[in-house]
Design a protein around this motif. Structure first.
Motif, mmCIF file in Angstrom:
data_model
loop_
_atom_site.group_PDB
_atom_site.id
_atom_site.type_symbol
_atom_site.label_atom_id
_atom_site.label_comp_id
_atom_site.label_asym_id
_atom_site.label_seq_id
_atom_site.Cartn_x
_atom_site.Cartn_y
_atom_site.Cartn_z
ATOM 1 N N SER A 105 -90.368 22.852 42.291
ATOM 2 C CA SER A 105 -91.688 23.297 41.639
ATOM 3 C C SER A 105 -91.451 22.832 39.949
ATOM 4 C CB SER A 105 -92.217 24.533 41.808
ATOM 5 O OG SER A 105 -93.331 24.771 40.957
ATOM 6 N N TRP A 156 -100.106 27.278 45.857
ATOM 7 C CA TRP A 156 -99.689 28.549 45.464
ATOM 8 C C TRP A 156 -100.542 29.499 45.498
ATOM 9 C CZ3 TRP A 156 -94.603 29.708 43.821
ATOM 10 C CH2 TRP A 156 -93.947 28.608 43.520
ATOM 11 N N LEU A 213 -96.378 35.056 43.103
ATOM 12 C CA LEU A 213 -97.217 33.750 43.494
ATOM 13 C C LEU A 213 -96.200 33.407 44.700
ATOM 14 C CD1 LEU A 213 -98.192 31.614 40.175
ATOM 15 C CD2 LEU A 213 -99.395 32.709 42.330
ATOM 16 N N LYS A 214 -96.687 32.840 45.771
ATOM 17 C CA LYS A 214 -95.778 32.468 46.818
ATOM 18 C C LYS A 214 -96.280 31.059 47.268
ATOM 19 C CE LYS A 214 -97.234 33.009 50.922
ATOM 20 N NZ LYS A 214 -97.760 33.438 52.268
ATOM 21 N N ALA A 215 -95.503 30.317 47.690
ATOM 22 C CA ALA A 215 -95.840 28.938 48.451
ATOM 23 C C ALA A 215 -94.672 28.594 49.645
ATOM 24 C CB ALA A 215 -95.575 28.018 47.279
#
Length: 442
Positions: free
Chosen positions: A119, A70, A42-44
Motif C-alpha cells: 500500500s 480500506w 483501517l483494515k484491508a
C-alpha cells in the motif's frame, strides 16, 4: 405434531447448544473474555485462503480506487484471535450473544510484519495466518500503530505452537529434523497427555477405541519409515536434495556458485533490463504469488533456469521473486552489525559527509555483499533513469527496497523512524551511485 414427542424446534436448539458447549470448551473461559486491546484501525483483506484478492492488487496502481479497499473497523484482540467489528457501541461478547458473528483472525501460527509494498499508505503492517488469509492494518498515528503491532506480536508469541499448530509443526519436523530427533519427539509426544481444552471439536466428537488403534498403527509405520530414511548427506550425494538458493546465507550461495554475486540475481536483473525498464510500476506492482512461489521452487530444485520461458512472461513475477530472494536472506544484504552505522551516516546533516561515510562503510562489507549491492544498485539506477515512463523514482525505489535490504536484527519501538532512514539510505545510494561505488580512494 405427534403426541408425546417434543417439538422439532426444541430439539434443533438443544443440538445447537450442545455444539456451542463443545466449541467453548476448546478455549478456557478466561481466554474467551479477556480483551487485551481494542480500538479503531483501517483494515484491508488482501488474501483469502492463499488466493490474492484482485481488488487489492488493482489498488496498488490505481490510487483513485484505493479508498474502496480500506474500511474502518473496531479491532478487538481477545483470546488468541483478532475480531473485526463495524461499531464499538456494543462489547464483543454482547454481539456474540445477540447472534452476530464478526470476522476474525486466528493468531495461532500467524506471522506479522511491516510492509511498504502492499500500500502507498504509511504505517502499514500485515498479518498472515496459517490458513493463507492476509490482512493489512493501518493508522496514520505512529504510536497507535506501533502499540498495536507489539500487542499482536506478543499475543502470537504467547500462543502454544506445539499443540495448536500440529500439522505444520509435524511437516517442519519431517523436513528439518534428524531421524533420531524425530523418533525421540514422537515418543515423547505419545506419552504426554493432551490438555482437554486443546482438543479439536472433530477429535472430541469422533474419538473411540478404534481411532486410538489406527493412530498407533500410523505412528508405528511412521517410526519405521523414518528409521529407514537415508541421511541428508546421502540424498545430497545422489543429487536428490540440492543446496537451496532462497533462504540461504548470501556467502554460502556465492561459495557454491564460485561467484561473488548469486547467479539468480544476475538473471533476474538481465530479464528486467531486457523487457521491464519501461513497465509502469516495475518493482512496485506485485506479481502473482502462486507463480512466484513456483519460480522459487524451480530455482531451489533445478540448476537450469530460463526466465524467457512463457510461464515467466509476467515481468512482475520476476521482480517479485528477486525481492523475495532478498527478503528471505537469513541476514539482509546490509549485515545486521552495520545497521546502526548506516543509520548514523544518513543522519549527518552535511550531504558530502553522508556520501563519504556510506562509501567507507561499503568498503568494509564482505565481498559478496558489496558486489551484489553494486550490481543491484546499478540496475535500480537504470530503473530510475526511466522514471518518466515507468513512474519509479529514486524515492519510490527507496520505499520498496529500504526495508527489504536493510533491517535491524531485533525489532524495537523505533520501527517507523527506522523505516524512514532505510528508505533514505537506498535513495541516497541511487542518487549518488557514482560517488559511493567509485573505486577511487578518498
Amino acid at each position: 405434531m405427534m403426541p408425546g414427542k417434543p417439538p422439532l424446534i426444541s430439539r434443533h436448539r438443544r443440538n445447537h447448544s450442545q455444539h456451542n458447549l463443545l466449541l467453548t470448551d476448546i478455549i478456557s473461559p478466561k481466554e474467551q473474555t479477556v480483551v487485551e486491546k481494542e480500538g479503531y484501525l483501517l483494515k484491508a483483506k488482501i488474501a483469502d485462503g492463499g488466493k490474492k484478492l484482485r481488488a487489492i492488487c488493482l489498488s496498488l496502481w490505481m490510487k483513485n480506487r484505493q479508498r474502496k479497499n480500506w474500511s474502518t473497523s473496531w479491532i478487538v484482540l481477545v483470546g488468541g484471535k483478532i475480531e473485526f467489528y463495524k461499531e464499538s457501541k456494543q462489547p464483543a461478547l454482547a454481539n456474540l450473544k445477540a447472534g452476530y458473528k464478526p470476522e476474525w483472525v486466528d493468531l495461532c501460527g500467524a506471522q506479522i510484519e511491516w510492509t511498504t509494498e502492499k500500500s502507498s499508505r504509511k504505517n502499514v503492517f500485515q498479518i498472515t495466518t496459517i490458513s493463507g488469509n492476509e490482512f493489512l492494518l493501518q493508522s496514520d498515528i505512529d504510536f497507535i500503530i506501533l502499540d498495536w503491532f507489539h500487542a499482536i506480536k506478543n499475543a502470537i508469541d504467547r500462543l502454544p505452537k506445539e499443540q495448536s499448530c500440529t500439522p505444520r509443526n509435524l511437516e517442519f519436523k519431517l523436513q528439518r529434523s534428524s531421524s533420531s530427533e524425530l523418533l525421540s519427539s514422537l515418543s515423547t509426544e505419545s506419552k504426554e497427555p493432551k490438555s482437554e481444552h486443546r482438543r479439536s471439536l472433530i477429535f472430541r466428537l469422533n474419538y473411540s477405541a478404534s481411532d486410538t488403534n489406527d493412530r498407533n498403527r500410523v505412528k508405528s509405520r511412521l517410526k519405521k519409515f523414518i528409521s529407514r530414511r537415508p541421511s541428508l548427506k546421502t540424498l545430497q550425494e545422489k543429487g536428490l536434495i540440492k543446496d537451496q538458493v532462497f533462504g540461504s546465507h548470501l556467502h554460502l550461495v556465492c561459495e557454491h556458485e564460485n561467484s561473488t554475486v548469486p547467479l539468480f540475481v544476475k538473471r533476474c536483473i538481465e530479464a528486467v533490463e531486457k523487457r521491464g525498464l519501461d513497465v509502469d510500476g516495475i518493482y512496485r506492482v506485485s506479481g502473482n504469488l502462486a507463480t512466484i512461489q513456483k519460480l522459487r521452487f524451480v530455482v531451489n530444485q533445478e540448476e537450469k533456469l530460463n526466465l524467457d520461458d512463457s510461464q515467466w512472461e509476467d515481468i512482475h513475477v520476476v521482480t517479485g521473486a528477486l525481492k523475495m530472494f532478498f527478503r528471505e536472506l537469513p541476514e539482509p544484504l546490509f549485515p545486521y552489525c552495520f545497521f546502526e552505522q548506516f543509520l548514523e551516516a544518513i543522519k549527518n546533516p552535511d550531504s558530502s559527509t553522508r556520501v563519504k561515510s556510506i562509501r567507507r562503510l561499503l568498503q568494509k562489507l564482505p565481498r559478496p555483499n558489496r558486489d551484489t549491492m553494486k550490481i543491484l544498485f546499478e540496475h535500480l539506477k537504470k530503473i530510475a533513469a526511466k522514471e518518466s515512463v515507468n513512474l519509479m523514482s529514486t524515492q519510490s525505489l527507496g520505499i520498496v527496497f529500504g526495508p527489504t535490504l536493510l533491517r535491524p536484527e531485533k525489532e524495537s519501538g523505533n520501527m517507523a523512524v527506522h523505516m524512514l532512514y532505510q528508505n533514505q539510505i537506498v535513495e541516497l545510494m541511487l542518487s549518488e551511485y557514482n560517488k559511493i561505488f567509485s573505486s577511487e580512494e578518498d
